[in-house]
Design an enzyme around this catalytic site. Structure first.
Site, short mmCIF file in Angstrom:
data_model
loop_
_atom_site.label_atom_id
_atom_site.label_comp_id
_atom_site.label_asym_id
_atom_site.label_seq_id
_atom_site.Cartn_x
_atom_site.Cartn_y
_atom_site.Cartn_z
CB CYS A 64 23.68 -0.57 21.13
SG CYS A 64 24.53 -1.15 19.68
NE ARG A 104 17.03 1.11 23.11
CZ ARG A 104 16.80 2.41 23.14
NH1 ARG A 104 15.84 2.90 23.86
NH2 ARG A 104 17.57 3.25 22.47
CD1 TRP A 123 19.92 -4.36 16.00
CD2 TRP A 123 20.96 -2.69 14.96
NE1 TRP A 123 19.29 -4.15 14.79
CE2 TRP A 123 19.90 -3.13 14.14
CE3 TRP A 123 21.76 -1.63 14.50
CZ2 TRP A 123 19.62 -2.57 12.89
CZ3 TRP A 123 21.47 -1.07 13.26
CH2 TRP A 123 20.42 -1.54 12.48
CG ASN A 149 24.14 2.23 23.25
OD1 ASN A 149 24.62 1.09 23.31
ND2 ASN A 149 23.00 2.55 23.81
N GLY A 150 26.20 3.72 19.66
CA GLY A 150 26.53 4.73 18.64
C GLY A 150 27.69 4.28 17.79
CD GLU A 184 2.62 2.27 9.49
OE1 GLU A 184 3.62 2.73 8.91
OE2 GLU A 184 2.69 1.72 10.60
CE LYS A 229 3.08 -1.00 12.22
NZ LYS A 229 4.25 -0.36 11.65
CD GLU A 270 7.77 -2.52 10.87
OE1 GLU A 270 8.88 -2.01 11.02
OE2 GLU A 270 6.72 -1.91 11.15
CG HIS A 325 1.35 5.15 -14.06
ND1 HIS A 325 1.40 5.58 -15.36
CD2 HIS A 325 0.28 5.77 -13.50
CE1 HIS A 325 0.42 6.44 -15.58
NE2 HIS A 325 -0.28 6.56 -14.46
CE LYS A 374 8.79 1.16 19.64
NZ LYS A 374 7.71 1.06 18.63
#
Ligand code: G6P
Length: 612
Positions: free
Chosen positions: A2, A27, A74, A98-99, A485, A489, A492, A508, A607
């Site tokens: 948000c 964001r 969001w 926000n929050g 990573e 990437k 996402e 394994h 973000k």
């Protein structure tokens, strides 16, 4: 996540709010809205989807006002619908938030009993009704908000307006970032200073528990009803450098900015091939005494921390643990005296990392244990930087793409600088070793530039991923976190399911997945593990897997049937993770573009994750 923008001015601020929201788009969000106070009325527009939808609605309704609040949402409580979008209104009062308000259900029950009707499923709406209710007995907006805040549990930032106070904007910071933008004859608030750069470069960073009252000419900040002074800080002009320029996406621009970002970052610490004498000199006493290191981080920053663990132990001989903040904070970890706690965070605001830091500090203080805290961060003004004993900045400039690139590689550079410094203070790393590594660090920007020359070839290979559903990334040693990573990437931004594995774990489990439809990406620098890695590649090929190998140009690994090789410049083991990050970033980027996804703002992601 948000975003909040608000302002009080003499001119209409409609366009300032819309522009601010656009600057917060990076964001991540799923709906947007704004409310303006004009001639005793609240004028509100809200839309699901992009800020452009809201902009169009605002243009059509032609609403204007010199006091207003705006928001990108969001979804946490309730789906992304117009009714759930902020601002939320209760009669004369409008609120953006926000929050999370954790006790909202309890508060909602009480408010419903008082006759309030709820039009959304959000936790935010309780705040609007609570302020409205408080105003019945407290004829002052600031006082009413001060009365409401102690009732709210959770972490939040608020922007509040009231038609009866057409010249006042109230802002609350309690666990979620909020800054005041100081203008001339106008003042603003935002959850991220980037949103306000078109109107000011002077900011007041509110602290936890602050409640501020803004008018056109004045800014007052209160803690527990008492006025407090907060300094105005002028922002460095370079931070406003947040446009895409000639690049199609922020992510691509940020990948290409890495040579410069690394150059800037290491310049703050190095003088020729030696560490600058003033580099972290305030921390020397702490460093002398530390016996171990605990790294705490989330997402991509966690992967940087994993590489830090290898480096810390190999180079400085200090035991180092690294843990995901959302796990660390809830498992009652034992706090050990003389530990250096290192938070790694691009934003410095990630809720779990910040909470882990605060809990650790609190528990150490309760037990009287001496610990030291440090933040590695890209935002100098962030909460984590302010709340740790020491900090080291990644001078990457604003990172807008949700998928972290230049922040990650500069985090690695900073970690190495930190390790060299600690090693020097504790006399665990020889001056010759420091010189050898710093010499290589100065070469890094050039080696990244050379690695970027592979862009076209990687684009060509990425065409082979477009139709795939799954992908494996394998690496060993410090390339294992790069495999994680790379997989992060790819998933996402391209939405292809991808897993990163330590190549030694292949037998394994993941080998069972390998067939002729499974691309396997291999990270193959020329190090002690190369022969073992080559055996792992054989195992994949024997099961029909198709290999995409980013290999040291001297590794001897060659193109052959179902084995595609991209040559990476030869570098030392120490720099390899920084260099091998680049081809995996480019691969994910090109696959995502070819699949037509929203590269800079992938679905469902944000973000800066400022809620749990
Ligand atoms: C989000 C971002 C990631 C980032 C992570 C941690 O998930 O999308 O790119 O790595 O948060 O963020 P931080 O700001 O703490 O590094």
């Amino acid at each position: 996540m948000c975003g909040i923008v608000g302002g009080v001015a003499e001119r209409s601020i409609t366009n300032i709010l819309i522009e601010g929201l656009k600057r917060l788009e990076y964001r991540g969000y799923d709906s947007a809205g704004l409310a303006l106070v004009d001639h005793g009325q609240i004028l509100r527009e809200r839309r699901v989807g992009k800020v452009a939808n809201l902009e169009q609605a605002v243009e059509e309704s032609a609403i204007v006002g010199s006091l207003g609040i705006a928001h990108t949402r969001w979804a946490t409580h309730g789906k992304p619908t117009e009714n759930n979008a902020h601002p939320h209104i209760s009669g004369r009062v409008a609120v953006v938030h926000n929050g999370i308000i954790e006790n909202y259900q309890e508060l909602k029950d009480d408010l419903e009993a008082l006759g309030y009707n709820f039009t959304s499923q959000t936790d935010t709406e309780v705040v609007a009704h609570l302020v409205h209710e408080a105003l019945k007995s407290t004829p002052d907006l600031l006082k009413a908000v001060e009365q409401v805040v102690p009732q709210l549990k959770g972490a939040y930032a608020l922007g509040i307006v009231d038609t009866e106070y057409p010249d006042e904007l109230i802002a609350v910071r309690e666990g979620s970032p909020l800054v005041i933008g100081v203008g001339i004859g106008e003042n603003f608030i935002s959850s991220d200073q980037l949103a306000l750069l078109p109107v000011t470069n002077r900011f007041i960073y509110l602290e936890e528990g602050d409640i501020a009252r803004l008018t056109r000419e004045t800014i007052e900040v209160f803690v527990n009803g008492q006025p407090v002074e907060r300094p105005i800080k002028e922002l460095d002009a370079t931070i406003s450098n947040a446009t895409k320029g000639e690049f199609k996406h922020y992510m691509l621009k940020e990948i290409y900015e890495q040579p410069e970002a690394i150059q800037q970052t290491i310049s703050q610490a190095l003088n020729g091939n030696a560490l600058r004498t003033d580099f972290l000199e305030n921390a020397e006493v702490d460093f002398k005494n530390i016996k171990q290191v605990q790294i705490i981080a989330c997402g991509t920053s966690y992967h940087a921390g994993m590489i830090g663990k290898y480096w810390f132990e190999q180079l400085s001989g200090l035991p180092c643990q690294v843990e995901i903040a959302s796990e660390y904070r809830y498992r009652s970890p034992v706090i050990v005296a003389d530990t250096l706690y290192v938070c790694i965070s691009q934003s410095g605001e990630t809720a779990d990392t910040l909470a882990a830091l605060r809990d650790t500090k609190k528990r150490a203080a309760e037990k009287g244990l001496n610990i030291s805290t440090m933040t590695i961060c890209n935002v100098a003004t962030s909460s984590m930087v302010r709340e740790t004993n020491h900090h080291l900045l990644t001078l990457a400039g604003p990172e807008i793409g949700v998928a972290s690139t230049k922040a990650f590689t500069t985090q690695l550079a900073v970690l190495m600088l930190l390790i060299l410094k600690i090693g020097q203070v504790k006399q665990a790393i020889s001056p010759e070793k420091i010189e050898e590594i710093t010499t290589e660090m100065w070469h890094t920007p050039k080696v990244i530039l050379d690695t970027l020359q592979n862009d076209k070839e990687i684009l060509r290979l990425s065409e082979l991923f477009v139709e795939k559903q799954h992908c494996l990334f394998l690496g060993r040693g410090t390339e294992f976190p790069i495999a994680l990573e790379g997989a992060l990437k790819l998933k996402e931004i391209s939405y292809i399911h991808a897993e990163g594995y330590a190549a030694g774990e292949l037998k394994h489990g993941p080998l069972a997945l390998v067939d002729n439809d499974m691309p396997v990406v291999i990270l193959a620098p020329k190090d002690d593990m190369l022969d073992k890695l080559k055996s792992n590649m054989e195992e994949v090929q024997a099961r029909g897997g198709e290999l995409f190998v980013f290999a040291d140009e001297n590794s001897g690994i060659k193109n052959k049937d179902r084995q595609h090789v991209v040559n990476v410049p030869s570098v030392s083991t120490w720099l390899a993770p920084i260099i091998y990050s680049v081809p995996v970033q480019l691969l994910s980027y090109h696959v995502a573009v070819l699949r037509g996804t929203d590269v800079d703002q992938p679905r469902n992601l944000a973000k800066s994750v400022t809620v749990e």
